[in-house]
Design an enzyme around this catalytic site. Structure first.
Site, PDB file in Angstrom:
ATOM      1  N   ASP A 218      45.686  40.779  39.483  1.00  0.00           N
ATOM      2  CA  ASP A 218      44.648  40.125  38.695  1.00  0.00           C
ATOM      3  C   ASP A 218      44.615  40.696  37.275  1.00  0.00           C
ATOM      4  O   ASP A 218      44.828  39.972  36.305  1.00  0.00           O
ATOM      5  CB  ASP A 218      43.273  40.242  39.382  1.00  0.00           C
ATOM      6  CG  ASP A 218      42.924  41.675  39.794  1.00  0.00           C
ATOM      7  OD1 ASP A 218      43.712  42.607  39.516  1.00  0.00           O
ATOM      8  OD2 ASP A 218      41.850  41.875  40.387  1.00  0.00           O
TER       9      ASP A 218
ATOM     10  N   ASP B 254      44.801  47.072  33.883  1.00  0.00           N
ATOM     11  CA  ASP B 254      43.742  47.813  33.189  1.00  0.00           C
ATOM     12  C   ASP B 254      44.325  49.165  32.759  1.00  0.00           C
ATOM     13  O   ASP B 254      45.026  49.245  31.757  1.00  0.00           O
ATOM     14  CB  ASP B 254      42.558  47.933  34.146  1.00  0.00           C
ATOM     15  CG  ASP B 254      41.307  48.481  33.511  1.00  0.00           C
ATOM     16  OD1 ASP B 254      41.096  48.263  32.316  1.00  0.00           O
ATOM     17  OD2 ASP B 254      40.514  49.142  34.226  1.00  0.00           O
TER      18      ASP B 254
HETATM   19  P1  5GP Z   1      44.235  49.700  37.008  1.00  0.00           P
HETATM   20  O1  5GP Z   1      44.905  50.496  38.073  1.00  0.00           O
HETATM   21  O2  5GP Z   1      45.177  48.926  36.134  1.00  0.00           O
HETATM   22  O3  5GP Z   1      43.262  50.507  36.217  1.00  0.00           O
HETATM   23  O4  5GP Z   1      43.285  48.754  37.775  1.00  0.00           O
HETATM   24  C1  5GP Z   1      43.502  47.495  37.972  1.00  0.00           C
HETATM   25  C2  5GP Z   1      42.457  46.992  38.937  1.00  0.00           C
HETATM   26  O5  5GP Z   1      41.126  47.380  38.569  1.00  0.00           O
HETATM   27  C3  5GP Z   1      42.486  45.511  38.869  1.00  0.00           C
HETATM   28  O6  5GP Z   1      43.476  44.994  39.718  1.00  0.00           O
HETATM   29  C4  5GP Z   1      41.082  45.156  39.282  1.00  0.00           C
HETATM   30  O7  5GP Z   1      41.003  45.128  40.679  1.00  0.00           O
HETATM   31  C5  5GP Z   1      40.251  46.302  38.729  1.00  0.00           C
HETATM   32  N1  5GP Z   1      39.706  45.905  37.425  1.00  0.00           N
HETATM   33  C6  5GP Z   1      40.084  46.340  36.210  1.00  0.00           C
HETATM   34  N2  5GP Z   1      39.389  45.734  35.237  1.00  0.00           N
HETATM   35  C7  5GP Z   1      38.551  44.873  35.865  1.00  0.00           C
HETATM   36  C8  5GP Z   1      37.572  43.934  35.398  1.00  0.00           C
HETATM   37  O8  5GP Z   1      37.317  43.724  34.211  1.00  0.00           O
HETATM   38  N3  5GP Z   1      36.911  43.238  36.353  1.00  0.00           N
HETATM   39  C9  5GP Z   1      37.141  43.396  37.687  1.00  0.00           C
HETATM   40  N4  5GP Z   1      36.434  42.660  38.526  1.00  0.00           N
HETATM   41  N5  5GP Z   1      38.062  44.270  38.155  1.00  0.00           N
HETATM   42  C10 5GP Z   1      38.763  44.983  37.254  1.00  0.00           C
HETATM   43 MG    MG Z   2      43.665  44.330  41.434  1.00  0.00          MG
END
Ligand code: 5GP
Ligand code: MG
Length: 184
Positions: free
Chosen positions: A104, A107
């Protein structure tokens, strides 16, 4: 635990805009994957489930031969900086396969990096990545996605599969969440 008061703010991407972009993305993915041997498309759950469902059906309409599987990666609850763990592994033997991971949001980059490392360690010949949303300003590990739907600022979003406190995944659009502590 109840979430602190918050409101769903402006719609960043409406249903039509999302569907148009998903159609374009799937077309790009299909062009790259068509002709590859043994394609496995992996959903990085859970937030990607709506996006994934749309992408794989577009790929199917384009005639791509593929297998589908699911991977869940998570961190220990209550500790933001904790190490990630595998919560649910794929079932397909991907040795020698071309894998497309669909997530999705990119981040910090930690989840996608973890997932890609894991899939390579399982013997995938190629691991490609596709994310609906990219928040480059939040990155803590040097990870890019090969295919990106939309690039957004550092704002927390919900809808189209994305949740806050297990809510709002069902929204057909993507909206910003406004928290009381947000600056006006
Ligand atoms: P990362 O490991 O890249 O920090 O995290 C990614 C995951 O964090 C995404 O797949 C999602 O599940 C969650 N996440 C990051 N940003 C958002 C956001 O703005 N909204 C939501 N609902 N989930 C997010
Ligand atoms: Mg995710």
């Amino acid at each position: 635990m109840a979430a602190a008061a918050y409101t769903i703010g402006e719609v960043l991407f409406n249903e039509h805009v999302i569907q148009t972009r998903v159609h374009e993305l799937a077309s790009d993915l299909g062009s790259m994957l068509m002709g590859k041997k043994d394609v496995v498309v992996v959903a990085l759950l859970r937030g990607s489930f709506v996006f994934f469902a749309d992408i794989i059906r577009e790929l199917a309409r384009d005639g791509l031969d593929m297998r589908i599987d699911f991977l869940t990666v998570g961190s220990y609850v209550g500790n933001v900086s904790s190490t990630l763990q595998l919560k649910h592994d794929i079932e397909i033997d991907i040795r020698g396969s071309t894998v497309m991971v669909v997530d999705d949001i990119l981040d910090t980059g930690r989840s996608l990096s973890f997932a890609c490392d894991h899939l390579r360690a399982k013997g995938a010949a190629e691991v490609h990545t596709c994310v609906l949303l990219d928040k480059p300003s939040r990155r803590t590990v040097p990870r890019q996605a090969d295919f990106i739907g939309f690039t957004i600022d550092d704002v927390f979003v919900v809808g189209y599969g994305l949740d806050f406190d297990h809510r709002h995944r069902e929204l057909p659009h993507i909206a910003a969440v406004r928290f009381p502590e947000d600056k006006q």
